[in-house]
Design an enzyme around this catalytic site. Structure first.
Site, PDB file in Angstrom:
ATOM      1  N   CYS A 134       0.259  -2.922 -32.642  1.00  0.00           N
ATOM      2  CA  CYS A 134      -1.082  -2.931 -32.057  1.00  0.00           C
ATOM      3  C   CYS A 134      -1.418  -4.285 -31.450  1.00  0.00           C
ATOM      4  CB  CYS A 134      -2.114  -2.563 -33.127  1.00  0.00           C
ATOM      5  SG  CYS A 134      -3.811  -2.697 -32.573  1.00  0.00           S
ATOM      6  N   CYS A 137      -5.063  -5.370 -31.987  1.00  0.00           N
ATOM      7  CA  CYS A 137      -5.341  -5.887 -33.328  1.00  0.00           C
ATOM      8  C   CYS A 137      -4.820  -7.304 -33.506  1.00  0.00           C
ATOM      9  CB  CYS A 137      -4.686  -4.997 -34.391  1.00  0.00           C
ATOM     10  SG  CYS A 137      -5.020  -3.245 -34.249  1.00  0.00           S
ATOM     11  N   ASP A 138      -3.614  -7.559 -33.036  1.00  0.00           N
ATOM     12  CA  ASP A 138      -2.894  -8.761 -33.448  1.00  0.00           C
ATOM     13  C   ASP A 138      -2.581  -9.776 -32.352  1.00  0.00           C
ATOM     14  OD1 ASP A 138      -2.841  -7.748 -36.042  1.00  0.00           O
ATOM     15  OD2 ASP A 138      -0.996  -6.630 -35.672  1.00  0.00           O
TER      16      ASP A 138
END
Length: 306
Positions: A134, A137-138
């Site tokens: 992701c 997300c990261d």
């Protein structure tokens, strides 16, 4: 018919499940939506959506999911956090087995979605230590760092482009010599000087001590092997259906995706499938929403005809 807890139970609260819930709630059905994590599904980790009708400027995946959830709940849809362990579809009443109890319904819509496929090269060792599925997300964790992205489809290319907002360099590793992504995404990727394409290659291993330090790749044509020094690796090589709870309760294809007809009905009367979990040539938010609308209306007709 035997007394049931609900008219309709929907499994999964991604775009398909939420849309089915909206239609069912508007039809004043006694409906329950089950989601094992949080409503939204895969679009929660999608940075920006440009091809969903009604949002010409685009919308974040989180915002779209939140709008769907709010609309569903305002119509009276009940959403419960619970994981489905198994199904018993042998009788007219559909039984859904949860961790702490079983519930029954006259009809069922399976919209459990799909999950990213693993490479199987030891990435589990580096989950949370450099490996991610992701970018949304990261990616911020890799500001001014070098990362490897694996894949060549829409998701891989779109997320690789997103990574360049943070990383100083992105290696995009693809097993062929051309991308499968939409042409507009390809054009953007080719124009991005932070992306270096590693053609005809596959990732074969990962290196690092406390965290990821490099990704081993092999050229399928020359057989040459080398290590790309990198702080992170993002993997987008396909998806697997979230159908482990089915236990052959309905017919699936060889990959585990549920087979359904034009009405979204599965091999079991009264049981419907919608969205990414279905055997379909295209997995997009718009197709999931279309599936779900058909499934919900057809489930309503099924119940009326009992």
């Amino acid at each position: 018919m035997t007394q049931t807890d609900y008219d309709l139970v929907i499994i999964g609260a991604g775009p398909a499940g939420l849309t089915a819930g909206i239609y069912a709630a508007r039809a004043r059905m006694n409906v329950l939506l089950l989601e094992k994590t949080v409503p939204g599904g895969q679009i929660l980790v999608t940075d920006w959506i440009e091809n969903y009708p009604g949002f010409p400027e685009g919308i974040s995946g989180y915002d779209l999911a939140e709008k769907m959830k709010i609309q569903a709940e305002e119509l009276g849809l009940k959403i419960e956090t619970a994981e489905v362990h198994s199904l018993n579809l042998s009788g007219q009443s559909k039984q859904i087995v949860l961790k702490d109890r079983s519930i029954t319904a006259k009809s069922l819509i399976i919209a459990s979605g799909a999950s990213p496929r693993n490479l199987g090269i030891g990435e589990d060792k580096f989950m949370g230590k450099g490996v991610s599925f992701c970018a949304t997300c990261d990616a911020p964790f890799f500001k001014e760092k070098t990362v490897v992205a694996v894949g060549g489809g829409d998701t891989a290319v779109q997320e690789a482009i997103f990574l360049t907002k943070f990383a100083k360099k992105v290696y995009l590793v693809h097993r062929r010599d051309e991308l499968r992504a939409a042409k507009i995404l390809q054009e953007r990727a080719f124009a991005n000087d932070k992306i270096e394409f590693v053609w005809d290659s596959v990732a074969t291993g990962m290196e690092g001590f406390f965290g990821l330090e490099g990704v081993k790749v092999k050229n399928l044509k020359t057989k040459e092997e080398r290590t790309l020094k990198a702080d992170g690796c993002f993997i987008w090589i396909g998806i697997l259906p979230n159908t482990s709870f089915l236990n052959n309760a309905v017919e699936t294809d060889e990959f585990g995706f549920i087979r359904a007809d034009a009405t979204m009905q599965t091999s079991v009367p009264g049981v419907f499938a919608a969205g990414d979990v279905r055997d379909t040539p295209l997995r997009q938010i718009s197709t999931a929403v279309g599936d779900a609308a058909i499934a919900a209306v057809c489930a309503e007709h099924f119940i009326e005809n009992l």
